[in-house]
Design a protein around this motif. Structure first.
Motif, PDB file in Angstrom:
ATOM      1  N   THR A 102      -2.496  -0.036   8.722  1.00 33.16           N
ATOM      2  CA  THR A 102      -1.634   0.774   8.107  1.00 33.16           C
ATOM      3  C   THR A 102      -0.841   1.698   9.046  1.00 33.16           C
ATOM      4  OG1 THR A 102      -3.600   2.374   8.115  1.00 33.16           O
ATOM      5  CG2 THR A 102      -3.042   1.349   6.181  1.00 33.16           C
ATOM      6  N   ALA A 134       0.898  -1.199   0.129  1.00 31.41           N
ATOM      7  CA  ALA A 134       0.076  -0.020   0.055  1.00 31.41           C
ATOM      8  C   ALA A 134       1.013   1.327   0.082  1.00 31.41           C
ATOM      9  CB  ALA A 134      -1.132   0.000   1.250  1.00 31.41           C
ATOM     10  N   ASN A 186      -4.016   3.925  -1.188  1.00 27.13           N
ATOM     11  CA  ASN A 186      -4.313   2.976  -2.053  1.00 27.13           C
ATOM     12  C   ASN A 186      -3.247   1.843  -2.334  1.00 27.13           C
ATOM     13  OD1 ASN A 186      -2.037   4.195  -3.505  1.00 27.13           O
ATOM     14  ND2 ASN A 186      -3.321   5.898  -4.112  1.00 27.13           N
ATOM     15  N   ALA A 187      -3.746   1.003  -3.059  1.00 32.49           N
ATOM     16  CA  ALA A 187      -2.992  -0.350  -3.575  1.00 32.49           C
ATOM     17  C   ALA A 187      -3.069  -0.988  -4.840  1.00 32.49           C
ATOM     18  CB  ALA A 187      -3.152  -1.231  -2.472  1.00 32.49           C
ATOM     19  N   SER A 210      -8.727   1.737  -3.194  1.00 38.58           N
ATOM     20  CA  SER A 210      -8.563   2.936  -2.418  1.00 38.58           C
ATOM     21  C   SER A 210      -9.300   3.243  -1.189  1.00 38.58           C
ATOM     22  CB  SER A 210      -8.168   4.205  -3.166  1.00 38.58           C
ATOM     23  OG  SER A 210      -9.385   4.922  -3.794  1.00 38.58           O
TER      24      SER A 210
END
Length: 192
Positions: free
Chosen positions: A186, A56, A78-79, A108
Motif C-alpha cells: 500500500t 484499495a 479497505n477494498a 478491510s
C-alpha cells in the motif's frame, strides 16, 4: 535589570527550542495512492491461484521526525471484495460466493499498533473478511519513496479463520486449500 534580560533570553531560548521540536516531530495525514496492490494467494488440488485488487482505498496518520518514520497513529485500508480478480471468471465467482460478497461488500484492515523502528515494524490490527473480524500480528516494511510512504508485507491465515468454507469446483473434485496468504503493498501519499 540584568536579571530581566537573562530571564527574557532564557524564555526566548526555550520558546525557540519548543518551536523547533514541534516542527521536527510532525504528524502527517496520508491517503492511498495509485500503485497500491492487495493480493490473496492460495492453492487447490488442481493448481495454485492468486486474486489481485488494485482498487484499495484508505488513510493513515504517520508520525515522522526529520526523515525517519516513528509510528502510525492510525491506518485503515479497505477494498471492494469483488475488486479481487484472478483472470478466471469461474474462480472469481466461486471466491465471491465463499466471501459472501452479496452481504459483505468490503474487506478491510485497521491498524491498532505499530512497533519497531524503520524500516522494519510489527503491525497489529484487525482484518475483516466476509463479515468476520480477526486480530493479526505480522512483520511489515515501512519505507519512504519521495513524499510517499510504502507499507508492505504479508500475512498467512486460513479461510476457516474467517468462517469461509474453502470453495470446491467440478462437483467437488477440485478443492481449495484452507491456507491462504494476504499480500499487500500500500502506497500512501500526503493529503493536500
Amino acid at each position: 535589570m540584568k536579571t530581566d534580560k537573562i530571564t527574557k533570553l532564557i524564555v526566548a531560548s526555550l520558546s525557540l527550542l519548543l518551536f523547533l521540536n514541534f516542527s521536527v516531530l510532525a504528524q502527517t495525514n496520508y491517503t492511498i495512492a495509485s500503485g497500491t496492490e492487495l493480493k490473496i494467494t492460495g492453492g487447490s488440488s488442481l493448481h495454485d491461484w492468486e486474486m489481485i485488487s488494485k482498487d484499495a482505498k484508505g488513510s493513515a496518520v504517520f508520525t515522522i521526525t526529520g526523515n525517519s518514520i516513528n509510528s502510525a497513529q492510525s491506518l485503515k485500508v479497505n477494498a471492494e471484495a469483488e475488486s479481487l480478480k484472478s483472470g478466471t471468471r469461474g474462480l472469481d465467482n466461486n471466491a465471491y460466493k465463499a466471501l459472501k460478497t452479496s452481504q459483505h461488500k468490503q474487506i478491510s484492515f485497521t491498524l491498532k499498533e505499530l512497533s519497531g523502528s524503520a524500516p522494519n515494524f510489527t503491525a497489529k490490527g484487525d482484518f475483516t473478511i466476509a463479515g468476520v473480524t480477526k486480530s493479526a500480528s505480522f512483520p511489515i516494511k515501512l519505507t519512504q519513496s519521495g513524499n510517499n510512504l510504502v507499507f508492505e508485507g504479508s500475512y498467512d491465515t486460513k479461510l476457516t479463520n474467517f468462517s469461509i468454507d474453502p470453495p470446491t469446483a467440478l462437483m467437488g473434485t477440485v478443492k481449495t486449500r484452507d491456507d491462504v496468504t494476504i499480500h499487500f503493498k500500500t502506497i500512501f501519499q500526503p493529503t493536500k
